[in-house]
Motif scaffolding. Sequence first.
Motif, short mmCIF file in Angstrom:
data_model
loop_
_atom_site.label_atom_id
_atom_site.label_comp_id
_atom_site.label_asym_id
_atom_site.label_seq_id
_atom_site.Cartn_x
_atom_site.Cartn_y
_atom_site.Cartn_z
N LEU A 54 -16.00 42.44 0.63
CA LEU A 54 -16.61 42.01 1.89
C LEU A 54 -17.36 40.69 1.71
CD1 LEU A 54 -18.04 45.37 3.25
CD2 LEU A 54 -16.16 44.06 4.21
N ALA A 55 -18.08 40.58 0.61
CA ALA A 55 -18.88 39.37 0.37
C ALA A 55 -17.99 38.15 0.27
CB ALA A 55 -19.71 39.54 -0.90
N ASN A 58 -16.52 37.27 3.58
CA ASN A 58 -17.56 36.69 4.44
C ASN A 58 -17.82 35.23 4.10
OD1 ASN A 58 -19.22 38.23 6.49
ND2 ASN A 58 -19.02 39.78 4.93
N ILE A 59 -17.91 34.94 2.82
CA ILE A 59 -18.16 33.57 2.38
C ILE A 59 -16.96 32.69 2.76
CG2 ILE A 59 -18.56 32.07 0.37
CD1 ILE A 59 -20.03 34.51 -0.91
N LEU A 61 -15.00 33.14 5.21
CA LEU A 61 -15.04 32.95 6.67
C LEU A 61 -16.02 31.85 7.06
CD1 LEU A 61 -14.00 34.11 9.38
CD2 LEU A 61 -15.94 35.67 9.33
N ASP A 62 -17.19 31.84 6.42
CA ASP A 62 -18.16 30.78 6.69
C ASP A 62 -17.55 29.41 6.38
OD1 ASP A 62 -20.13 32.56 7.44
OD2 ASP A 62 -21.18 32.54 5.52
N GLY A 65 -15.00 28.37 8.88
CA GLY A 65 -15.68 27.90 10.10
C GLY A 65 -16.14 26.47 9.95
N GLN A 66 -16.71 26.14 8.80
CA GLN A 66 -17.15 24.75 8.54
C GLN A 66 -15.95 23.81 8.62
OE1 GLN A 66 -18.78 24.64 4.61
NE2 GLN A 66 -20.31 26.20 5.03
N ARG A 68 -13.14 24.14 10.15
CA ARG A 68 -12.61 24.00 11.51
C ARG A 68 -13.45 23.04 12.35
NH1 ARG A 68 -10.62 29.26 14.49
NH2 ARG A 68 -10.00 27.55 15.85
#
Lengths: 256, 160
Positions: A54-55, A58-59, A61-62, A65-66, A68
């Motif tokens: 999960l970690a 999650n990282i 995904l962050d 996002g940056q 994009r």
Amino acid sequence: MTHSQEARPLGGAGSHTDAAELDSPLLPLADDALVLSHRLGEWAGHAPVLEEELALANIALDLLGQARVLYSELGDEDELAYLREERAFRNCQLVEQPNGDFACTMIRQLYFSAYQELLFGQLAELGNPLAAKAVKETEYHRDHAEHWTLRLGDGTEESHTRAQRATDALWRYTGELFEPLPGPAPVGAVDWGALRAGWTERITRVLRAATLTVPESPQSGAWTAGAGRQGLHTEPFGRMLAEMQHLHRSHPGASW
Amino acid sequence: MHDLTAVAGSVPDPELPVVTLAELGVLRSVREPTPGGPVEVELTPTYTGCPAIEAMAADIERALLEHGVTEVSVRTVLAPPWSTDDITSEGRRKLADAGIAPPRGGAAPGSGPVPLTLAIHCPNCGSTETSLISRFSSTACKALRRCEACREPFDHFKEV
């Protein structure tokens, strides 16, 4: 590589991305985020424990996002991510390094997140909205990597050996992080000397606390290490890119 | 106008449906430049890569169209960055009721100085004896903790 669809050259007719944008100093930052996001995504289904799965996701995904947000500022995000050739990517070589064992992934994460937090900290002060937003996220990434570095370095004999091996092996890719990225502010106004000093201080403190030895070898090498910003990449990057771009190139415009 | 803001703000969060977008503090503005014309909505993501933002935008659009608006455009803004302090006190209460420990800090408007609360209470039994299992949990905005008193694991909305 051959592709079934008609090539859409960047900056050419019908393109949404101007060639000038490819010289923007934001592009290397976007490429760093995308490439590391993809590498971390490769851990899905393979992480040592569920919480770590999960970690890492999650990282990743962050970071995605940056990437994009930055790509959208420069042009068409799909074009920039999926239709550029290897030599057009400006990411540092550190982020493209294969995951290796878990220690290797975590030391790569330590080196990069400490850098990114300091860089975004400066960019936030210089008024970049994405950096102001993302710096708080990178703080969690860096904190996570530091905890693992302490646990691995000061853990068992085996984990210590592996963590030290990763610390040494990835060191040669860290010098490139502090090469100034020329261009307009805010990136053009970054104090790279201060960034390097802050990074070195932080990494030295964490490695020592983890009973690891800070490498004394060069932080870049004459032969390959440290030219990612100029578009020269290490051999594993081509394979990563082929996998990452394959779906989009094989099925242009596909969606679900 | 307040009406449209209320409609958009009452849309539930797609990942945490116990709170509304207004309570989560992600709805920045709802504007109708010309009466009866297109409505412009500004949203801010909790995290840069929050995948729920597209679902939020679609849900807001649907809610406004059902309310009689003819055209909606939803724009994502990053500045000023969203903070967990933007979650309203009602939102915090609802999160806690749903078993998610709300973020620390963030006083209700007009309540004076921010009370310093370092402990994270277990949303099930209220104990302050809780420990971190993982900084990253089911969504980007939450950490996973465990209560040492009742042994229940629970999500904690981590502070940003």
